[in-house]
Design a protein around this motif. Structure first.
Motif, PDB file in Angstrom:
ATOM      1  N   ASP A  49      -8.293  15.405   3.949  1.00 26.76           N
ATOM      2  CA  ASP A  49      -8.278  15.869   5.338  1.00 26.76           C
ATOM      3  C   ASP A  49      -7.957  14.695   6.253  1.00 26.76           C
ATOM      4  OD1 ASP A  49      -9.754  16.550   8.056  1.00 26.76           O
ATOM      5  OD2 ASP A  49      -9.492  18.458   6.983  1.00 26.76           O
ATOM      6  N   ASP A  50      -7.329  14.996   7.363  1.00 22.45           N
ATOM      7  CA  ASP A  50      -6.986  13.942   8.325  1.00 22.45           C
ATOM      8  C   ASP A  50      -8.211  13.214   8.845  1.00 22.45           C
ATOM      9  OD1 ASP A  50      -4.336  14.540   8.072  1.00 22.45           O
ATOM     10  OD2 ASP A  50      -4.211  15.770   9.881  1.00 22.45           O
ATOM     11  N   THR A  51      -9.384  13.835   8.752  1.00 20.00           N
ATOM     12  CA  THR A  51     -10.615  13.210   9.243  1.00 20.00           C
ATOM     13  C   THR A  51     -11.216  12.247   8.223  1.00 20.00           C
ATOM     14  OG1 THR A  51     -11.941  15.076   8.429  1.00 20.00           O
ATOM     15  CG2 THR A  51     -11.143  15.195  10.705  1.00 20.00           C
ATOM     16  N   ASP A  52     -10.646  12.176   7.036  1.00 19.34           N
ATOM     17  CA  ASP A  52     -11.114  11.219   6.030  1.00 19.34           C
ATOM     18  C   ASP A  52     -10.594   9.839   6.400  1.00 19.34           C
ATOM     19  OD1 ASP A  52     -12.345  13.238   4.518  1.00 19.34           O
ATOM     20  OD2 ASP A  52     -10.499  13.655   3.411  1.00 19.34           O
ATOM     21  N   ARG A  53     -11.467   9.019   6.957  1.00 20.75           N
ATOM     22  CA  ARG A  53     -11.040   7.712   7.455  1.00 20.75           C
ATOM     23  C   ARG A  53     -11.421   6.565   6.522  1.00 20.75           C
ATOM     24  NH1 ARG A  53      -7.217   8.893   9.258  1.00 20.75           N
ATOM     25  NH2 ARG A  53      -6.987   6.823  10.181  1.00 20.75           N
ATOM     26  N   CYS A  54     -12.453   6.765   5.719  1.00 23.09           N
ATOM     27  CA  CYS A  54     -12.891   5.721   4.793  1.00 23.09           C
ATOM     28  C   CYS A  54     -13.062   6.355   3.410  1.00 23.09           C
ATOM     29  CB  CYS A  54     -14.196   5.091   5.266  1.00 23.09           C
ATOM     30  SG  CYS A  54     -14.652   3.595   4.328  1.00 23.09           S
ATOM     31  N   ILE A  55     -12.285   5.885   2.451  1.00 24.09           N
ATOM     32  CA  ILE A  55     -12.152   6.570   1.164  1.00 24.09           C
ATOM     33  C   ILE A  55     -12.352   5.577   0.030  1.00 24.09           C
ATOM     34  CG2 ILE A  55     -10.551   7.876  -0.311  1.00 24.09           C
ATOM     35  CD1 ILE A  55      -9.116   8.664   2.392  1.00 24.09           C
ATOM     36  N   LEU A  56     -13.015   6.038  -1.027  1.00 20.75           N
ATOM     37  CA  LEU A  56     -13.191   5.227  -2.237  1.00 20.75           C
ATOM     38  C   LEU A  56     -12.541   5.921  -3.419  1.00 20.75           C
ATOM     39  CD1 LEU A  56     -14.462   2.962  -3.977  1.00 20.75           C
ATOM     40  CD2 LEU A  56     -16.539   4.390  -4.129  1.00 20.75           C
ATOM     41  N   ASP A  57     -11.664   5.189  -4.110  1.00 21.77           N
ATOM     42  CA  ASP A  57     -11.121   5.623  -5.400  1.00 21.77           C
ATOM     43  C   ASP A  57     -11.952   4.894  -6.461  1.00 21.77           C
ATOM     44  OD1 ASP A  57      -9.706   6.247  -7.681  1.00 21.77           O
ATOM     45  OD2 ASP A  57      -7.806   5.388  -7.015  1.00 21.77           O
ATOM     46  N   LEU A  58     -12.870   5.630  -7.068  1.00 23.69           N
ATOM     47  CA  LEU A  58     -13.835   5.066  -8.017  1.00 23.69           C
ATOM     48  C   LEU A  58     -13.300   5.185  -9.438  1.00 23.69           C
ATOM     49  CD1 LEU A  58     -16.714   3.992  -8.651  1.00 23.69           C
ATOM     50  CD2 LEU A  58     -17.492   6.382  -8.578  1.00 23.69           C
ATOM     51  N   ALA A  59     -13.420   4.114 -10.220  1.00 28.69           N
ATOM     52  CA  ALA A  59     -12.802   4.038 -11.563  1.00 28.69           C
ATOM     53  C   ALA A  59     -11.298   4.240 -11.382  1.00 28.69           C
ATOM     54  CB  ALA A  59     -13.407   5.054 -12.518  1.00 28.69           C
ATOM     55  N   SER A  60     -10.715   3.375 -10.561  1.00 27.39           N
ATOM     56  CA  SER A  60      -9.382   3.592 -10.004  1.00 27.39           C
ATOM     57  C   SER A  60      -8.225   3.357 -10.960  1.00 27.39           C
ATOM     58  CB  SER A  60      -9.199   2.693  -8.768  1.00 27.39           C
ATOM     59  OG  SER A  60      -9.501   1.344  -9.084  1.00 27.39           O
ATOM     60  N   GLY A  61      -8.466   2.761 -12.121  1.00 27.32           N
ATOM     61  CA  GLY A  61      -7.374   2.529 -13.063  1.00 27.32           C
ATOM     62  C   GLY A  61      -6.248   1.738 -12.426  1.00 27.32           C
ATOM     63  N   ASN A  62      -5.017   2.192 -12.642  1.00 25.55           N
ATOM     64  CA  ASN A  62      -3.875   1.461 -12.070  1.00 25.55           C
ATOM     65  C   ASN A  62      -3.654   1.749 -10.587  1.00 25.55           C
ATOM     66  OD1 ASN A  62      -2.578   3.943 -11.890  1.00 25.55           O
ATOM     67  ND2 ASN A  62      -1.261   3.598 -13.666  1.00 25.55           N
ATOM     68  N   GLY A  63      -4.547   2.541  -9.986  1.00 27.97           N
ATOM     69  CA  GLY A  63      -4.508   2.767  -8.545  1.00 27.97           C
ATOM     70  C   GLY A  63      -3.718   3.973  -8.096  1.00 27.97           C
ATOM     71  N   ILE A  64      -3.296   4.806  -9.033  1.00 26.78           N
ATOM     72  CA  ILE A  64      -2.417   5.915  -8.677  1.00 26.78           C
ATOM     73  C   ILE A  64      -3.070   6.899  -7.709  1.00 26.78           C
ATOM     74  CG2 ILE A  64      -3.024   7.142 -10.816  1.00 26.78           C
ATOM     75  CD1 ILE A  64      -0.270   8.444 -10.715  1.00 26.78           C
ATOM     76  N   ILE A  65      -4.341   7.246  -7.904  1.00 28.69           N
ATOM     77  CA  ILE A  65      -4.980   8.226  -7.024  1.00 28.69           C
ATOM     78  C   ILE A  65      -5.107   7.652  -5.616  1.00 28.69           C
ATOM     79  CG2 ILE A  65      -7.045   9.607  -6.597  1.00 28.69           C
ATOM     80  CD1 ILE A  65      -7.524   9.639  -9.628  1.00 28.69           C
ATOM     81  N   GLY A  66      -5.601   6.427  -5.529  1.00 33.99           N
ATOM     82  CA  GLY A  66      -5.720   5.790  -4.218  1.00 33.99           C
ATOM     83  C   GLY A  66      -4.381   5.663  -3.521  1.00 33.99           C
ATOM     84  N   ASN A  67      -3.342   5.362  -4.272  1.00 35.19           N
ATOM     85  CA  ASN A  67      -2.028   5.183  -3.659  1.00 35.19           C
ATOM     86  C   ASN A  67      -1.444   6.509  -3.180  1.00 35.19           C
ATOM     87  OD1 ASN A  67       0.169   3.247  -3.070  1.00 35.19           O
ATOM     88  ND2 ASN A  67       1.341   4.594  -4.413  1.00 35.19           N
ATOM     89  N   GLU A  68      -1.640   7.577  -3.945  1.00 34.59           N
ATOM     90  CA  GLU A  68      -1.137   8.879  -3.514  1.00 34.59           C
ATOM     91  C   GLU A  68      -1.857   9.349  -2.256  1.00 34.59           C
ATOM     92  OE1 GLU A  68       1.549  10.648  -4.931  1.00 34.59           O
ATOM     93  OE2 GLU A  68       1.816   8.706  -5.923  1.00 34.59           O
ATOM     94  N   ILE A  69      -3.140   9.016  -2.132  1.00 32.97           N
ATOM     95  CA  ILE A  69      -3.874   9.320  -0.901  1.00 32.97           C
ATOM     96  C   ILE A  69      -3.357   8.455   0.247  1.00 32.97           C
ATOM     97  CG2 ILE A  69      -6.137   9.197   0.226  1.00 32.97           C
ATOM     98  CD1 ILE A  69      -7.392   9.890  -2.483  1.00 32.97           C
ATOM     99  N   PHE A  70      -3.089   7.203  -0.034  1.00 30.75           N
ATOM    100  CA  PHE A  70      -2.566   6.270   0.966  1.00 30.75           C
ATOM    101  C   PHE A  70      -1.252   6.778   1.562  1.00 30.75           C
ATOM    102  CE2 PHE A  70      -0.441   1.925   1.593  1.00 30.75           C
ATOM    103  CZ  PHE A  70      -0.939   1.784   2.881  1.00 30.75           C
ATOM    104  N   LYS A  71      -0.433   7.401   0.732  1.00 33.68           N
ATOM    105  CA  LYS A  71       0.828   7.968   1.228  1.00 33.68           C
ATOM    106  C   LYS A  71       0.567   9.070   2.247  1.00 33.68           C
ATOM    107  CE  LYS A  71       3.486   7.245  -3.050  1.00 33.68           C
ATOM    108  NZ  LYS A  71       4.156   7.958  -4.178  1.00 33.68           N
ATOM    109  N   GLU A  72      -0.497   9.838   2.018  1.00 28.50           N
ATOM    110  CA  GLU A  72      -0.831  10.952   2.925  1.00 28.50           C
ATOM    111  C   GLU A  72      -1.590  10.470   4.160  1.00 28.50           C
ATOM    112  OE1 GLU A  72      -0.007  14.231   2.547  1.00 28.50           O
ATOM    113  OE2 GLU A  72       1.213  13.607   0.830  1.00 28.50           O
ATOM    114  N   LEU A  73      -2.428   9.444   3.979  1.00 27.71           N
ATOM    115  CA  LEU A  73      -3.262   8.941   5.068  1.00 27.71           C
ATOM    116  C   LEU A  73      -3.052   7.433   5.213  1.00 27.71           C
ATOM    117  CD1 LEU A  73      -6.579  10.821   4.167  1.00 27.71           C
ATOM    118  CD2 LEU A  73      -4.894  11.505   5.887  1.00 27.71           C
ATOM    119  N   PRO A  74      -1.905   7.024   5.727  1.00 24.89           N
ATOM    120  CA  PRO A  74      -1.572   5.587   5.776  1.00 24.89           C
ATOM    121  C   PRO A  74      -2.467   4.764   6.688  1.00 24.89           C
ATOM    122  CG  PRO A  74       0.067   6.876   6.973  1.00 24.89           C
ATOM    123  CD  PRO A  74      -0.796   7.859   6.254  1.00 24.89           C
TER     124      PRO A  74
END
Length: 360
Positions: free
Chosen positions: A219-244
């Motif tokens: 959601d656009d209101t998600d301002r602080c996000i944790l990718d836990l057990a992030s591996g190579n970072g793919i989940i965090g990066n895909e979220i970053f694309k949506e919420l730069p």
């Protein structure tokens, strides 16, 4: 204190409630016995795959360098050293040059043969010409690929007889080899994701992660996000694309995973953490936590670790914030999540995977 007395004082430090699990294996014992029988006094000893410090504690007088791959491993070894009043050993990661040139190495062969090759790559590049490497593995885990990898680096590879269902591979006469590239590349959503050898899911983006990304609710209101057990970072990066503009934290217990994620996810509001505990974060920090939590640890299954992480997630989430996770359906995490969160919703499932959304 003799060996039989001493080994039973080495603890696991991994939250396991299974009292049958030990902090060492027959492979560790075989490594130690083989080293003792050789009556070697190496100038510099390297130890690989010492998960809880069994080898490091017993061989501390040789002042070894312990090469770690997990923060939890580093902490467990440190705790066992402290419990035995042993000074802290030299630690190193598997990517960096070692301070001293090894002339002997002990390797408890990991489940990931990519990681085993990474170990041998580091050993080959940081050792004397006459180095001896003793590798140990449980016989049931043997793969011909293990032998093939060893033969890439050493001319002589000798297998031992089995003892307590463990076997040794003794490597001598190091070859002169060209240093290899330690990174592979995986493609997802028109982007290449780099990762070092030994990071989970080496051949393709993990199928559970792919399923998760297809159904993740942000959601656009998600301002602080944790990718836990992030591996190579793919989940965090895909979220970053949506919420730069969001502040995104990526945390993993694996040194190689964190090092990989740093290659893939970069930005002013991106923060990487090499840790296995959420205690590094304050209460009520995150709007959203996403995770594909681990439950395999080498050849063991241990759901106590993800269950402990879920409790940490609850503490770190803001009121109304949510945890979203993907899991294998047979783990049945819902019965553990419902007592913690005010709402636990299944937002997607197929024959193998399930995605939960848990609201604080």
């Amino acid at each position: 204190m003799n060996f039989e007395e001493k080994k039973h004082q080495i603890k696991r430090y991994d939250l396991s409630e299974d009292k049958s699990l030990k902090a060492w294996s027959a492979a560790d014992e075989y490594l130690l016995q083989a080293f003792t029988d050789l009556e070697k006094n190496p100038n510099h000893l390297g130890i690989y795959g010492d998960r809880f410090g069994f080898l490091g504690c017993y061989l501390h007088s040789f002042n070894p360098t312990v090469v770690f791959t997990q923060k939890s491993q580093q902490k467990a070894i440190g705790a066992n050293l402290k419990a035995h009043n042993i000074p802290m050993l030299n630690f190193s990661d598997p990517l960096s040059p070692l301070e001293n040139e090894m002339d002997f190495a002990l390797v408890n062969v990991p489940k990931s043969l990519e990681l085993f090759q990474l170990f041998l790559e580091q050993i080959a590049g940081n050792s004397s010409e006459d180095i001896t490497v003793i590798c140990a593995f449980m016989t049931r885990h043997f793969s011909p690929k293990l032998l093939q990898i060893a033969q890439e680096y050493f001319d002589v590879t000798e297998q031992s007889r089995a003892v307590k269902k463990a076997r040794l591979l003794v490597l001598t006469k190091k070859k002169n080899i060209v240093k290899k590239e330690l990174i592979t590349s995986l493609n997802y959503n028109n982007q290449d994701y780099k990762q070092y050898w030994g990071v989970f899911s080496a051949q393709h983006i993990d199928y559970a992660t792919q399923f998760f990304l297809e159904h993740l609710e942000i959601d656009d209101t998600d301002r602080c996000i944790l990718d836990l057990a992030s591996g190579n970072g793919i989940i965090g990066n895909e979220i970053f694309k949506e919420l730069p503009d969001a502040e995104i934290h990526l945390m993993d217990d694996s040194y190689l995973a964190v090092s990989s994620a740093k290659l893939n996810v970069q930005g002013e509001n991106i923060h990487h953490h090499f840790n296995n505990e959420l205690t590094i974060f304050d209460d009520n920090t995150f709007d959203l936590i996403v995770t594909n939590p681990p439950f395999h640890f080498e050849f063991e299954i241990n759901i106590q670790i993800p269950l402990h992480l879920f409790k940490g997630c609850l503490r770190c989430l803001k009121k109304g914030g949510n945890l979203q996770l993907v899991a294998n359906k047979h783990l049945n995490y819902k019965i553990h999540l419902e007592p913690l969160f005010s709402s636990v919703e299944i937002i997607a499932e197929d024959k193998k995977f399930i995605v939960y959304k848990c609201i604080k």
